[in-house]
Design a protein around this motif. Sequence first.
Motif, PDB file in Angstrom:
ATOM      1  N   VAL A 199     143.226  57.565  50.738  1.00 54.01           N
ATOM      2  CA  VAL A 199     143.724  58.143  49.493  1.00 54.01           C
ATOM      3  C   VAL A 199     144.377  57.068  48.636  1.00 54.01           C
ATOM      4  N   SER A 200     145.170  56.211  49.257  1.00 58.88           N
ATOM      5  CA  SER A 200     145.815  55.121  48.512  1.00 58.88           C
ATOM      6  C   SER A 200     144.789  54.203  47.875  1.00 58.88           C
ATOM      7  N   ASP A 201     143.746  53.873  48.634  1.00 55.54           N
ATOM      8  CA  ASP A 201     142.700  53.005  48.099  1.00 55.54           C
ATOM      9  C   ASP A 201     142.028  53.633  46.883  1.00 55.54           C
ATOM     10  N   LEU A 202     141.781  54.936  46.943  1.00 54.47           N
ATOM     11  CA  LEU A 202     141.152  55.625  45.818  1.00 54.47           C
ATOM     12  C   LEU A 202     142.064  55.662  44.600  1.00 54.47           C
ATOM     13  N   LEU A 203     143.353  55.949  44.824  1.00 50.83           N
ATOM     14  CA  LEU A 203     144.284  56.034  43.706  1.00 50.83           C
ATOM     15  C   LEU A 203     144.524  54.671  43.061  1.00 50.83           C
ATOM     16  N   LEU A 204     144.517  53.621  43.864  1.00 53.69           N
ATOM     17  CA  LEU A 204     144.763  52.284  43.319  1.00 53.69           C
ATOM     18  C   LEU A 204     143.507  51.673  42.718  1.00 53.69           C
ATOM     19  N   GLY A 205     142.371  51.864  43.384  1.00 49.37           N
ATOM     20  CA  GLY A 205     141.152  51.210  42.944  1.00 49.37           C
ATOM     21  C   GLY A 205     140.253  52.054  42.067  1.00 49.37           C
ATOM     22  N   GLY A 206     140.545  53.358  41.975  1.00 51.65           N
ATOM     23  CA  GLY A 206     139.710  54.232  41.186  1.00 51.65           C
ATOM     24  C   GLY A 206     138.358  54.471  41.840  1.00 51.65           C
ATOM     25  N   LEU A 207     137.455  55.070  41.089  1.00 50.25           N
ATOM     26  CA  LEU A 207     136.136  55.426  41.591  1.00 50.25           C
ATOM     27  C   LEU A 207     135.030  54.561  40.990  1.00 50.25           C
ATOM     28  N   ALA A 208     135.321  53.823  39.954  1.00 50.69           N
ATOM     29  CA  ALA A 208     134.290  53.149  39.159  1.00 50.69           C
ATOM     30  C   ALA A 208     133.628  52.002  39.902  1.00 50.69           C
ATOM     31  N   GLY A 209     132.300  51.911  39.738  1.00 53.60           N
ATOM     32  CA  GLY A 209     131.575  50.736  40.181  1.00 53.60           C
ATOM     33  C   GLY A 209     131.811  49.576  39.236  1.00 53.60           C
ATOM     34  N   THR A 354     130.819  65.786  45.759  1.00 50.75           N
ATOM     35  CA  THR A 354     130.334  64.688  46.599  1.00 50.75           C
ATOM     36  C   THR A 354     128.901  64.298  46.240  1.00 50.75           C
ATOM     37  N   PHE A 355     128.112  65.228  45.691  1.00 49.37           N
ATOM     38  CA  PHE A 355     126.752  64.872  45.296  1.00 49.37           C
ATOM     39  C   PHE A 355     126.773  63.759  44.248  1.00 49.37           C
ATOM     40  N   CYS A 356     127.604  63.946  43.202  1.00 53.20           N
ATOM     41  CA  CYS A 356     127.724  62.909  42.175  1.00 53.20           C
ATOM     42  C   CYS A 356     128.252  61.603  42.762  1.00 53.20           C
ATOM     43  N   LEU A 357     129.226  61.718  43.651  1.00 53.08           N
ATOM     44  CA  LEU A 357     129.838  60.517  44.220  1.00 53.08           C
ATOM     45  C   LEU A 357     128.862  59.739  45.082  1.00 53.08           C
ATOM     46  N   VAL A 358     128.147  60.429  45.964  1.00 53.07           N
ATOM     47  CA  VAL A 358     127.191  59.752  46.841  1.00 53.07           C
ATOM     48  C   VAL A 358     126.035  59.166  46.027  1.00 53.07           C
ATOM     49  N   GLU A 359     125.522  59.952  45.069  1.00 56.53           N
ATOM     50  CA  GLU A 359     124.434  59.448  44.233  1.00 56.53           C
ATOM     51  C   GLU A 359     124.913  58.284  43.365  1.00 56.53           C
ATOM     52  N   GLY A 360     126.194  58.320  42.954  1.00 55.24           N
ATOM     53  CA  GLY A 360     126.749  57.200  42.204  1.00 55.24           C
ATOM     54  C   GLY A 360     126.874  55.950  43.053  1.00 55.24           C
ATOM     55  N   MET A 361     127.232  56.097  44.318  1.00 54.93           N
ATOM     56  CA  MET A 361     127.282  54.935  45.204  1.00 54.93           C
ATOM     57  C   MET A 361     125.886  54.360  45.411  1.00 54.93           C
ATOM     58  N   ALA A 362     124.889  55.251  45.463  1.00 60.46           N
ATOM     59  CA  ALA A 362     123.515  54.779  45.643  1.00 60.46           C
ATOM     60  C   ALA A 362     123.004  54.043  44.413  1.00 60.46           C
ATOM     61  N   ASP A 363     123.380  54.516  43.217  1.00 60.31           N
ATOM     62  CA  ASP A 363     122.874  53.844  42.000  1.00 60.31           C
ATOM     63  C   ASP A 363     123.812  52.743  41.507  1.00 60.31           C
ATOM     64  N   VAL A 366     129.262  54.041  41.118  1.00 59.08           N
ATOM     65  CA  VAL A 366     130.498  54.418  41.805  1.00 59.08           C
ATOM     66  C   VAL A 366     130.689  53.450  42.963  1.00 59.08           C
ATOM     67  N   ARG A 367     131.911  52.958  43.136  1.00 57.99           N
ATOM     68  CA  ARG A 367     132.163  52.017  44.227  1.00 57.99           C
ATOM     69  C   ARG A 367     132.174  52.753  45.566  1.00 57.99           C
ATOM     70  N   ALA A 368     131.974  52.024  46.636  1.00 57.04           N
ATOM     71  CA  ALA A 368     131.947  52.617  47.974  1.00 57.04           C
ATOM     72  C   ALA A 368     133.347  53.113  48.363  1.00 57.04           C
ATOM     73  N   HIS A 369     133.396  54.339  48.833  1.00 60.54           N
ATOM     74  CA  HIS A 369     134.652  54.936  49.307  1.00 60.54           C
ATOM     75  C   HIS A 369     134.296  56.175  50.101  1.00 60.54           C
ATOM     76  N   ASP A 370     135.282  56.919  50.536  1.00 61.07           N
ATOM     77  CA  ASP A 370     135.045  58.169  51.262  1.00 61.07           C
ATOM     78  C   ASP A 370     134.784  59.273  50.248  1.00 61.07           C
TER      79      ASP A 370
END
Length: 417
Positions: A199-209, A354-363, A366-370
């Motif tokens: 959670v800390s990693d997500l809040l500090l680093g955000g979701l953006a690729g 999670t669909f958007c998040l996983v597909e974003g990590m694939a394209d 979105v940066r890699a995270h849980d």
Amino acid sequence: MSPPLDMADPPAAPEAPPRQTRRYAQKRDAILQAAVALFNEAGVKGATLSEVARRVGLMTNSVTYYFRRKEDLAAACFLHTIAVLDALVAEAEAAPDPAARLRRLLDLTLAKRAAVATGAEPDTAVLNDVRALPEPQAEAVFSAYADLFRRLRGLFDEAGLDRAERNARTHLLLCVIHSTRLWIDRYEPRDYGRVAALVSDLLLGGLAGPAAAWSPAILPEPARPPESEVSPEAFLRAATILINQQGYRGASVEKISGLLKVTKGSFYHHNDNKDDLVAHCFSRSFAQIRAVQDAADAAGGSGWARLCTVSATLVRRQLGPAGPLLRVTAFSALPEALRTQTRLTMNRLAERFTFCLVEGMADGSVRAHDPGIAAQLVSSMINGAAELPAWVPGVTPETAADLYARPLFLGLFAPPA
């Protein structure tokens, strides 16, 4: 200050022997713990002093020796919860920099949840029903919560933000903290520390690729049927507003009718009963979320673009004429028959992110995270937007997403736009 002791007289005996003091404190703590569990289950309006007494094996008049009224007991439970949170913030303040303080606060928060989950510590009260308190109890609780808010806002003092930006990010952080109890039981208590780090990693680093930018599209609002003071939509909006403020039991037929300036007779002319109306309120909110998710998917684009679109659109609608959505915290005091299915649907809608998040990590957008935890944070952010005007005076539907959603996507300490 105590009056001076007359040394010609023998020293006075203590007012209360230690054993009696400990016994008083133990009984008071037992009453508070039982009350917390009951308020979390039934809400302030649904709980009774007699039921609290039954749970601790006392007569009701024994409980009133410690707390004269149910509202006094509820306020004590809420103030205790706020004091626990304030102590966690105070401990986190000892860390050397803002990022370390945030990590320490999340570590402490989820360590506390782990202690509750294993039975090592009693639970704290969910702060859902604070607005159901009358005065003067409400004033005391609101004042304490405002102090907590100001203290936590200090986390952002060095981030180069204006007051509205700091307030919005503080509210976002508190929404994340409060919401963890809704989904943390998906994990083993021994793993809560690992969850805190994620959670800390997500809040500090955000979701953006690496190449993602915050420029969300806003989906157009669907055409709405004409609304009168006695239309089905009017009853649903009025009930949603009151349930968000005062919980399921606090939103009485009288209050819903009063908000619309209609009679109870008019209420029952348009609604069979309150339980059905509440169920329809949840269905209305779920349908709005689902429709926006579907429309963003249909519009296409990267996983990042679709997630930004959904989030910005729903945050904006929370503050617009179609809002608010029903807070997820409202389900805690629902009748059991409604509660189980409601929580299941809420979790499913959160998982759709999670669909958007996983597909974003694939394209690569979105940066890699849980993605499971990230989906819960996005859901809690959207849900908390309903209360944004209370903490960010002057916020509008047009400015809400930049102030409030953007920091989750780019990081809580990201510079302003």
